[in-house]
Design a protein around this motif. Structure first.
Motif, mmCIF file in Angstrom:
data_model
loop_
_atom_site.group_PDB
_atom_site.id
_atom_site.type_symbol
_atom_site.label_atom_id
_atom_site.label_comp_id
_atom_site.label_asym_id
_atom_site.label_seq_id
_atom_site.Cartn_x
_atom_site.Cartn_y
_atom_site.Cartn_z
ATOM 1 N N ALA A 53 12.074 29.607 -8.778
ATOM 2 C CA ALA A 53 10.667 30.278 -8.450
ATOM 3 C C ALA A 53 9.759 29.312 -9.268
ATOM 4 C CB ALA A 53 10.676 31.612 -8.776
ATOM 5 N N GLY A 54 10.095 28.969 -10.461
ATOM 6 C CA GLY A 54 9.106 28.158 -11.105
ATOM 7 C C GLY A 54 8.598 26.787 -10.274
ATOM 8 N N GLN A 55 9.868 26.180 -10.025
ATOM 9 C CA GLN A 55 9.822 24.958 -9.302
ATOM 10 C C GLN A 55 8.913 25.005 -8.137
ATOM 11 O OE1 GLN A 55 13.156 23.467 -6.895
ATOM 12 N NE2 GLN A 55 13.111 21.430 -8.115
ATOM 13 N N ARG A 56 9.192 26.057 -7.160
ATOM 14 C CA ARG A 56 8.222 26.429 -6.012
ATOM 15 C C ARG A 56 6.824 26.714 -6.350
ATOM 16 N NH1 ARG A 56 11.192 30.088 -4.374
ATOM 17 N NH2 ARG A 56 10.102 32.104 -4.866
ATOM 18 N N ARG A 57 6.489 27.434 -7.482
ATOM 19 C CA ARG A 57 5.210 27.529 -7.962
ATOM 20 C C ARG A 57 4.480 26.514 -8.542
ATOM 21 N NH1 ARG A 57 6.100 33.856 -10.182
ATOM 22 N NH2 ARG A 57 7.233 34.590 -8.515
ATOM 23 N N GLY A 58 5.267 25.439 -8.953
ATOM 24 C CA GLY A 58 4.584 24.217 -9.579
ATOM 25 C C GLY A 58 4.208 24.695 -11.071
ATOM 26 N N PRO A 123 5.552 45.722 -12.766
ATOM 27 C CA PRO A 123 5.250 44.725 -11.582
ATOM 28 C C PRO A 123 3.619 44.524 -11.703
ATOM 29 C CG PRO A 123 5.819 46.949 -10.767
ATOM 30 C CD PRO A 123 6.399 46.985 -12.351
ATOM 31 N N GLY A 124 3.143 43.678 -11.126
ATOM 32 C CA GLY A 124 1.964 43.315 -10.874
ATOM 33 C C GLY A 124 1.179 42.720 -12.210
ATOM 34 N N ILE A 125 1.833 42.498 -13.254
ATOM 35 C CA ILE A 125 1.119 41.760 -14.489
ATOM 36 C C ILE A 125 2.021 40.474 -14.842
ATOM 37 C CG2 ILE A 125 0.661 42.130 -16.881
ATOM 38 C CD1 ILE A 125 0.519 44.878 -16.323
ATOM 39 N N PRO A 126 3.053 40.448 -14.953
ATOM 40 C CA PRO A 126 3.729 39.121 -15.369
ATOM 41 C C PRO A 126 3.123 37.827 -14.735
ATOM 42 C CG PRO A 126 5.336 40.955 -15.368
ATOM 43 C CD PRO A 126 4.312 41.355 -14.692
ATOM 44 N N GLN A 127 3.218 38.003 -13.562
ATOM 45 C CA GLN A 127 2.866 36.866 -12.393
ATOM 46 C C GLN A 127 1.642 36.244 -12.843
ATOM 47 O OE1 GLN A 127 3.034 40.016 -11.159
ATOM 48 N NE2 GLN A 127 1.777 40.032 -9.447
ATOM 49 N N TYR A 128 0.924 36.602 -13.854
ATOM 50 C CA TYR A 128 -0.501 36.221 -14.298
ATOM 51 C C TYR A 128 -0.601 35.524 -15.654
ATOM 52 C CZ TYR A 128 -2.393 38.436 -10.123
ATOM 53 O OH TYR A 128 -2.450 39.028 -8.895
ATOM 54 N N MET A 129 0.772 35.760 -16.358
ATOM 55 C CA MET A 129 0.929 35.446 -17.641
ATOM 56 C C MET A 129 1.743 34.199 -17.820
ATOM 57 S SD MET A 129 1.752 39.137 -19.173
ATOM 58 C CE MET A 129 1.546 38.663 -20.802
ATOM 59 N N HIS A 130 2.043 33.796 -19.047
ATOM 60 C CA HIS A 130 2.987 32.591 -19.484
ATOM 61 C C HIS A 130 3.980 32.380 -18.577
ATOM 62 C CE1 HIS A 130 5.552 30.009 -21.714
ATOM 63 N NE2 HIS A 130 4.515 29.393 -22.190
ATOM 64 N N PRO A 131 4.115 31.170 -18.084
ATOM 65 C CA PRO A 131 5.360 30.763 -17.168
ATOM 66 C C PRO A 131 6.807 31.521 -17.367
ATOM 67 C CG PRO A 131 4.104 28.926 -17.446
ATOM 68 C CD PRO A 131 3.525 29.865 -18.252
ATOM 69 N N VAL A 132 7.000 31.639 -18.707
ATOM 70 C CA VAL A 132 8.383 32.320 -19.007
ATOM 71 C C VAL A 132 8.436 33.666 -18.607
ATOM 72 C CG1 VAL A 132 10.027 32.905 -20.847
ATOM 73 C CG2 VAL A 132 8.915 30.543 -20.779
ATOM 74 N N ILE A 136 10.707 35.206 -15.542
ATOM 75 C CA ILE A 136 11.669 36.290 -15.871
ATOM 76 C C ILE A 136 11.656 37.368 -14.757
ATOM 77 C CG2 ILE A 136 12.700 37.902 -17.377
ATOM 78 C CD1 ILE A 136 13.443 35.103 -17.975
ATOM 79 N N THR A 137 10.589 37.888 -14.742
ATOM 80 C CA THR A 137 10.136 38.816 -13.798
ATOM 81 C C THR A 137 10.522 38.468 -12.401
ATOM 82 O OG1 THR A 137 8.641 40.200 -14.955
ATOM 83 C CG2 THR A 137 8.369 40.704 -12.569
ATOM 84 N N ALA A 138 10.080 37.306 -11.926
ATOM 85 C CA ALA A 138 10.483 36.917 -10.619
ATOM 86 C C ALA A 138 12.108 36.809 -10.417
ATOM 87 C CB ALA A 138 9.955 35.292 -10.334
ATOM 88 N N GLY A 139 12.670 36.337 -11.463
ATOM 89 C CA GLY A 139 14.247 36.348 -11.263
ATOM 90 C C GLY A 139 14.821 37.559 -11.088
#
Length: 221
Positions: A53-58, A123-132, A136-139
Motif C-alpha cells: 500500500a505504501g508503494q502504491r501511495r508513493g 478508522p479515518g485518522i491513521p491515513q493522515y499521519m506518519h507513513p508507518v 499499519i492500518t492499511a495492512g
C-alpha cells in the motif's frame, strides 16, 4: 512479481520482503514464540499489505518500523501482554515500546510504532499521519476487512497468502481471537469497533452508549 525464500524464509513480493536485520529477526522470533500461528501469519501479511500500500501511495517508510508495528499490533490479545484495564491496542503498543527500547531504538521511532499500533482499529485518522501509522492500518484493514482488496493484484495476494497462510475459516477464527483477547475487559471496547465483536459473541454484553453517558453525567444542564 517474484517470490523467493531466503534463509529467514521471507517471501519477496513485488520487491518487498521482511528486512534482513538483527532487529527484524529478533522481532520475528519473539512474535513466533509468543503468538498463535493464526496471529503470527496475520501479522506477517499485514506487513506485506502495508508495504505494498505504501508503494502504491508513493510513501517513504522505514521497513523495520513497519515490520515492528505489524508484528506487535495484536500482541495485546495474548494473556501475558494483556492488562486489566487498558485497550488491547494500547497493551500491544506498550509491548512494542518496551521491546524496542531494550534494543536502543530512538524514542521518535518508537513513538511512530506506538501510535501505529494504538490507532490500528481507529478508522479515518491513521491515513493522515506518519507513513508507518497509515500503513499499519492499511495492512490490517486489507487482511481483516478486505478494504482496498481490488487494488492488490491476484499475484501479490496469492504470494502473500502462500507464504503466510490464512486458515480455512480465517474470518471466524480472527473474530474468535479478538473475543478471547478482550472478553475479560469489555469496558475497554467503549467507542471502538471491538464492541461489535463482543456483541456478536456474548448475548449478555451491553455496549456503552455515548448519549447515555452524556445524559447521566453529574452536570445539571
Amino acid at each position: 512479481m517474484t517470490i523467493s525464500t531466503s534463509t529467514s524464509q521471507a517471501a519477496l513480493v513485488s520487491g518487498f520482503s521482511i528486512p534482513d536485520s538483527k532487529l527484524a529477526n529478533e522481532i520475528r522470533e519473539f512474535i513466533r514464540d509468543t503468538e498463535s500461528t493464526l496471529l503470527f501469519n496475520h501479522s506477517s501479511r499485514v506487513y506485506y499489505f502495508g508495504a505494498l500500500a505504501g508503494q502504491r501511495r508513493g510513501l517513504k517508510f522505514d521497513a523495520e518500523l513497519l515490520y515492528a508495528g505489524a508484528m506487535f499490533h495484536d500482541i495485546g490479545l495474548v494473556p501475558a501482554y494483556s492488562s486489566a484495564a487498558d485497550r488491547f491496542e494500547v497493551d500491544g503498543a506498550n509491548a512494542a515500546r518496551d521491546f524496542l527500547r531494550r534494543r536502543g531504538i530512538s524514542e521518535q521511532d518508537i513513538a511512530h510504532v506506538w501510535t501505529a499500533i494504538a490507532l490500528h482499529t481507529t478508522p479515518g485518522i491513521p491515513q493522515y499521519m506518519h507513513p508507518v501509522v497509515a500503513l499499519i492500518t492499511a495492512g490490517v484493514e486489507m487482511d481483516v476487512l478486505g478494504i482496498d482488496y481490488a487494488s492488490f493484484t491476484d499475484a501479490d495476494r496469492n504470494a502473500i497468502v502462500q507464504a503466510y497462510p490464512r486458515t480455512t475459516h480465517f474470518k471466524e477464527d480472527i473474530l474468535q481471537a479478538f473475543y478471547d483477547g478482550i472478553k475479560h475487559k469489555p469496558e475497554t471496547t467503549f467507542g471502538n469497533v471491538k464492541a461489535d465483536v463482543l456483541a456478536d459473541k456474548d448475548p449478555n454484553f451491553h455496549r456503552g452508549n455515548f448519549c447515555s453517558v452524556i445524559r447521566n453525567s453529574s452536570w445539571r444542564g
